[in-house]
Design a protein around this motif. Structure first.
Motif, PDB file in Angstrom:
ATOM      1  N   LEU A 126       0.828  -1.203   0.000  1.00  0.00           N
ATOM      2  CA  LEU A 126       0.000   0.000   0.000  1.00  0.00           C
ATOM      3  C   LEU A 126       0.868   1.262   0.000  1.00  0.00           C
ATOM      4  O   LEU A 126       0.377   2.364   0.229  1.00  0.00           O
ATOM      5  CB  LEU A 126      -0.940  -0.032   1.220  1.00  0.00           C
ATOM      6  N   VAL A 127       2.144   1.097  -0.257  1.00  0.00           N
ATOM      7  CA  VAL A 127       3.021   2.275  -0.301  1.00  0.00           C
ATOM      8  C   VAL A 127       2.468   3.280  -1.296  1.00  0.00           C
ATOM      9  O   VAL A 127       1.901   2.906  -2.323  1.00  0.00           O
ATOM     10  CB  VAL A 127       4.485   1.918  -0.675  1.00  0.00           C
ATOM     11  N   CYS A 128       2.632   4.566  -0.966  1.00  0.00           N
ATOM     12  CA  CYS A 128       2.037   5.585  -1.809  1.00  0.00           C
ATOM     13  C   CYS A 128       2.813   6.896  -1.690  1.00  0.00           C
ATOM     14  O   CYS A 128       3.669   7.036  -0.818  1.00  0.00           O
ATOM     15  CB  CYS A 128       0.591   5.805  -1.416  1.00  0.00           C
ATOM     16  N   ALA A 129       2.489   7.813  -2.580  1.00  0.00           N
ATOM     17  CA  ALA A 129       3.116   9.132  -2.552  1.00  0.00           C
ATOM     18  C   ALA A 129       2.028  10.167  -2.781  1.00  0.00           C
ATOM     19  O   ALA A 129       1.026   9.874  -3.451  1.00  0.00           O
ATOM     20  CB  ALA A 129       4.157   9.236  -3.660  1.00  0.00           C
ATOM     21  N   PRO A 130       2.199  11.376  -2.252  1.00  0.00           N
ATOM     22  CA  PRO A 130       1.225  12.416  -2.577  1.00  0.00           C
ATOM     23  C   PRO A 130       1.136  12.593  -4.094  1.00  0.00           C
ATOM     24  O   PRO A 130       2.168  12.564  -4.781  1.00  0.00           O
ATOM     25  CB  PRO A 130       1.823  13.664  -1.921  1.00  0.00           C
ATOM     26  N   ILE A 131      -0.076  12.774  -4.588  1.00  0.00           N
ATOM     27  CA  ILE A 131      -0.284  12.895  -6.038  1.00  0.00           C
ATOM     28  C   ILE A 131       0.569  14.037  -6.607  1.00  0.00           C
ATOM     29  O   ILE A 131       1.135  13.910  -7.688  1.00  0.00           O
ATOM     30  CB  ILE A 131      -1.776  13.141  -6.353  1.00  0.00           C
ATOM     31  N   GLU A 132       0.641  15.111  -5.847  1.00  0.00           N
ATOM     32  CA  GLU A 132       1.342  16.295  -6.347  1.00  0.00           C
ATOM     33  C   GLU A 132       2.859  16.251  -6.119  1.00  0.00           C
ATOM     34  O   GLU A 132       3.572  17.153  -6.528  1.00  0.00           O
ATOM     35  CB  GLU A 132       0.762  17.561  -5.697  1.00  0.00           C
ATOM     36  N   SER A 133       3.371  15.219  -5.445  1.00  0.00           N
ATOM     37  CA  SER A 133       4.824  15.126  -5.238  1.00  0.00           C
ATOM     38  C   SER A 133       5.495  14.667  -6.536  1.00  0.00           C
ATOM     39  O   SER A 133       4.831  14.136  -7.437  1.00  0.00           O
ATOM     40  CB  SER A 133       5.134  14.121  -4.125  1.00  0.00           C
ATOM     41  N   GLN A 134       6.797  14.837  -6.627  1.00  0.00           N
ATOM     42  CA  GLN A 134       7.516  14.408  -7.823  1.00  0.00           C
ATOM     43  C   GLN A 134       7.354  12.903  -8.028  1.00  0.00           C
ATOM     44  O   GLN A 134       7.089  12.446  -9.142  1.00  0.00           O
ATOM     45  CB  GLN A 134       9.010  14.785  -7.710  1.00  0.00           C
ATOM     46  N   GLU A 135       7.499  12.141  -6.932  1.00  0.00           N
ATOM     47  CA  GLU A 135       7.382  10.676  -7.025  1.00  0.00           C
ATOM     48  C   GLU A 135       5.983  10.290  -7.523  1.00  0.00           C
ATOM     49  O   GLU A 135       5.838   9.386  -8.350  1.00  0.00           O
ATOM     50  CB  GLU A 135       7.626  10.029  -5.651  1.00  0.00           C
ATOM     51  N   GLY A 136       4.969  10.990  -6.997  1.00  0.00           N
ATOM     52  CA  GLY A 136       3.593  10.723  -7.402  1.00  0.00           C
ATOM     53  C   GLY A 136       3.389  11.023  -8.878  1.00  0.00           C
ATOM     54  O   GLY A 136       2.808  10.229  -9.616  1.00  0.00           O
ATOM     55  N   LYS A 137       3.903  12.155  -9.311  1.00  0.00           N
ATOM     56  CA  LYS A 137       3.749  12.543 -10.730  1.00  0.00           C
ATOM     57  C   LYS A 137       4.474  11.557 -11.646  1.00  0.00           C
ATOM     58  O   LYS A 137       3.973  11.196 -12.713  1.00  0.00           O
ATOM     59  CB  LYS A 137       4.308  13.950 -10.949  1.00  0.00           C
ATOM     60  N   ASP A 138       5.685  11.142 -11.214  1.00  0.00           N
ATOM     61  CA  ASP A 138       6.447  10.171 -12.019  1.00  0.00           C
ATOM     62  C   ASP A 138       5.658   8.865 -12.164  1.00  0.00           C
ATOM     63  O   ASP A 138       5.583   8.286 -13.250  1.00  0.00           O
ATOM     64  CB  ASP A 138       7.801   9.862 -11.353  1.00  0.00           C
ATOM     65  N   TYR A 139       5.089   8.422 -11.046  1.00  0.00           N
ATOM     66  CA  TYR A 139       4.352   7.156 -11.073  1.00  0.00           C
ATOM     67  C   TYR A 139       3.137   7.260 -12.002  1.00  0.00           C
ATOM     68  O   TYR A 139       2.900   6.362 -12.822  1.00  0.00           O
ATOM     69  CB  TYR A 139       3.926   6.755  -9.656  1.00  0.00           C
ATOM     70  N   VAL A 140       2.398   8.353 -11.897  1.00  0.00           N
ATOM     71  CA  VAL A 140       1.224   8.521 -12.772  1.00  0.00           C
ATOM     72  C   VAL A 140       1.651   8.485 -14.240  1.00  0.00           C
ATOM     73  O   VAL A 140       1.037   7.800 -15.063  1.00  0.00           O
ATOM     74  CB  VAL A 140       0.478   9.846 -12.468  1.00  0.00           C
ATOM     75  N   SER A 141       2.756   9.166 -14.544  1.00  0.00           N
ATOM     76  CA  SER A 141       3.178   9.202 -15.956  1.00  0.00           C
ATOM     77  C   SER A 141       3.651   7.820 -16.426  1.00  0.00           C
ATOM     78  O   SER A 141       3.518   7.484 -17.596  1.00  0.00           O
ATOM     79  CB  SER A 141       4.267  10.260 -16.162  1.00  0.00           C
ATOM     80  N   ALA A 142       4.184   7.025 -15.496  1.00  0.00           N
ATOM     81  CA  ALA A 142       4.603   5.652 -15.849  1.00  0.00           C
ATOM     82  C   ALA A 142       3.386   4.746 -16.011  1.00  0.00           C
ATOM     83  O   ALA A 142       3.327   3.923 -16.933  1.00  0.00           O
ATOM     84  CB  ALA A 142       5.533   5.095 -14.771  1.00  0.00           C
TER      85      ALA A 142
END
Lengths: 480, 134
Positions: free
Chosen positions: A274-290
């Protein structure tokens, strides 16, 4: 407080908001399903779906409810059948809410031939599909990519395939999001993921992936069936597959990235997947784009498989590719930005499909009045369904519904209980030809190892989330 | 020695050995046995693997996922493994051969090794387990 679901109305159960939950939990299901969920908790299983519903409800920025569809069973972080929507400001994005088969989807095409035509050539067709559609572990696709083209697939999805001259332009309208998610960034897909891809574009995969030739057995909603272009005994080809090794590696890679992000942003993690990142964080944005890149790959994969399927069927029945219309293609392992009640949300659907109701701007014009086709896959011996999305789904589940029957028994147990040869014989007696790439795979996917799809669908129908349009039954099943 | 444990949708694998290294090797065999008949896979070529992680449990998942990646990248199946673990770093070798659909009876593809039910138990021997998504 105990993890206990209380009946809210028939088929709808709620887990009261308590402990660290930010919203309540809600399960759509029969009493039997709820009993099963409670039993897992009572037995102290450290891995159970109700605990996962609770865990998801504790995530920051979750909206309204942590939801589970009637095909619910334990997953990785999110339960299978789990839906969670998060606001952009405080919300998070989680690997567990998408899974390892990024963008796995189901597409149905309508074949304008009679059921009797299929039956008279059933064996020939089964053999031809089994031969022509690359499936199973280790099979390669026929469409070789030039260097650099993979990145183009990841950005353009179905558009890439159309540009290469395969598939049909008219299909585009009938993919969710028109077969391409904007904002995919191949730079955020690892080199290993790209190297693993290796000629897999245009392959079905293995496990529970399949291609089925089906006929409409029962029509529940004449008017909508007409809009969808099907009628009693209509022939449909349904195909279930995903993003292959590329998607699996995206999931694997981002488990690590988001593990680091959860620590960095101090988000409590109750289960490692269930690991996660804030949507607006860099990690979150990278994951969404992947993820969007993975979903685009999955759409492209599907369009190539549709091309191959149409070619084979066209040859046997004297049809052109244009004769075989795409009814719809819809994912069940996804996260997408969507607008609900005027607010932009990130909606995770893990083993759940989008089920938008009438009037939604994302739907093809043809389906605007009736709502979106919701394709629910059964098991190889049983039935599948086409439902339609409703306003109730928009109001209660962020426009989401169940995706399949859901497993009821482990693969190990299934292999102990059934022999592949017996299953093939029993289904043949019912008029269904099964072709599989592995005998063990057939036993693992035995119809008896799954929940009863009829019950799962009835819950959706009676709770009003998605109502029944037609029930289909298989004539040919090609297992991956 | 390896074994499996019950799981509703996917497959639980267990590697058992006298040492942690042996348990990691057996876990890898358990995973490839899900995908093929490992006795049919000859150790003709080898691939080197090096992974590290924040702890030894995670290292097991990293090891298995690195093997899955190599399986696709090299188009191979593996049946024989060597592992050396120092702290949270693993240096290993996987031996096998190019996948040949005429020779190898392939079964169900493993998509990923997961953290679910991941644990290392040291008793008389070492047991290391996790769920693999198929």
């Amino acid at each position: 407080m105990k993890l206990e679901l209380k009946e809210k109305r028939k088929y709808v159960w709620e887990l009261e908001k308590h402990g660290d939950m930010n919203v309540l939990g809600r399960v759509y299901g029969e009493e039997e399903t709820v009993k099963h969920l409670h039993k897992d908790v009572e037995m102290g299983k450290d891995w159970n779906a109700l605990k996962q519903i609770y865990n998801v409800a504790c995530l920051p920025g979750i909206q309204r409810a942590s939801l589970a569809m009637p095909d619910v069973h334990p997953g990785y972080g999110f339960p299978i059948g789990g839906v969670g929507a998060f606001n952009m400001k405080e919300g998070v994005i989680s690997v567990g809410g998408v899974g390892f088969d990024v963008g796995c989807n189901v597409a149905n095409i309508i074949i304008p031939v009679k059921k009797s035509d299929i039956i008279s050539k059933q064996k020939e067709l089964a053999e031809a599909l089994f031969r022509d559609i690359p499936a199973g572990l280790g099979e390669k696709g026929e469409i070789g990519l030039q260097p650099g083209e993979l990145d183009e697939v990841l950005v353009k999805g179905v558009d890439f395939v159309l540009k290469k001259g395969y598939g049909l332009k008219s299909d585009k309208e009938y993919y969710e999001k028109k077969g391409v998610l904007e904002g995919a960034d191949p730079a955020n897909v690892s080199d290993i993921a790209k190297r693993r891809e290796k000629k897999q574009l245009g392959t079905l995969g293995s496990g529970n992936h399949y291609l089925e030739v089906q006929y409409v057995d029962e029509v529940f909603d004449e008017e909508t069936a007409k809009v969808y272009g099907v009628d009693k005994d209509s022939i449909i080809v349904s195909m279930h597959c995903g993003s292959r090794a590329l998607g699996h590696q995206i999931g694997t890679d981002y488990l690590k990235v988001l593990d680091g992000a959860a620590k960095k942003y101090d988000i409590p993690i109750r289960e490692r997947e269930l690991v996660c990142a804030p949507i607006e964080s860099q990690e979150g944005k990278d994951y969404v784009s992947a993820i969007y890149a993975g979903m685009n790959y999955s759409y492209a994969n599907k369009e190539i498989l549709l091309h191959l399927t149409r070619k084979t069927i066209g040859r046997i029945f004297g049809l052109s590719e244009e004769d075989m219309k795409l009814l719809y293609c819809i994912s069940h392992n996804s996260v997408m930005k969507e607008k609900h009640n005027g607010e932009e949300l990130m909606v995770h659907r893990k083993g759940a499909t989008r089920a938008f109701g009438p009037g939604h701007e994302d739907l093809p014009i043809k389906y605007q009045k009736v709502g979106q086709p919701v394709l629910v896959g059964g098991t190889m011996g049983t039935s599948s369904y086409i439902l339609k999305g409703t306003q109730v789904a928009m109001d209660e589940t962020f426009g989401s519904a169940c995706h399949g029957a859901g497993r009821a028994m482990s693969r190990k147990q299934a292999v102990q209980n059934w022999r592949a040869d017996d299953i093939v014989r029993e289904l043949a007696a019912k008029g269904i030809i099964v072709k599989g790439h592995g005998r063990k795979g057939i036993a693992e996917e035995s119809p008896g190892a799954y929940k009863d799809v009829n019950q799962v669908v009835d819950v959706m129908d009676k709770s009003g989330i998605s109502t029944k349009v037609v029930k289909v039954k298989p004539l040919i099943s090609v297992k991956g | 020695m390896y074994d499996y444990f019950e799981h509703q949708a996917d497959v639980g694998i267990i590697g058992i050995g006298n040492t942690l290294e042996e348990a990691f090797v057996e876990g890898a065999k358990a995973m490839f046995q899900v995908m093929c008949e490992i006795k049919e896979v000859e150790a003709k070529e080898e691939v080197k693997i090096e992974v590290d992680a924040s702890d030894q449990e995670t290292l097991f998942v990293e090891w298995l996922n690195a093997l899955l990646a190599q399986k696709d990248i090299k188009d191979m199946l593996f049946s024989d493994f060597d592992v050396k673990i120092e702290g949270n770093t693993l240096k290993g070798v996987a031996r096998g051969e190019t996948m040949d659909l005429d020779k190898h009876e392939v079964k169900t593809e493993v998509k990923a090794a997961t953290y679910s039910q991941l644990k290392i138990v040291k008793d008389k021997d070492y047991k290391v387990q996790c769920v693999v998504d198929v």
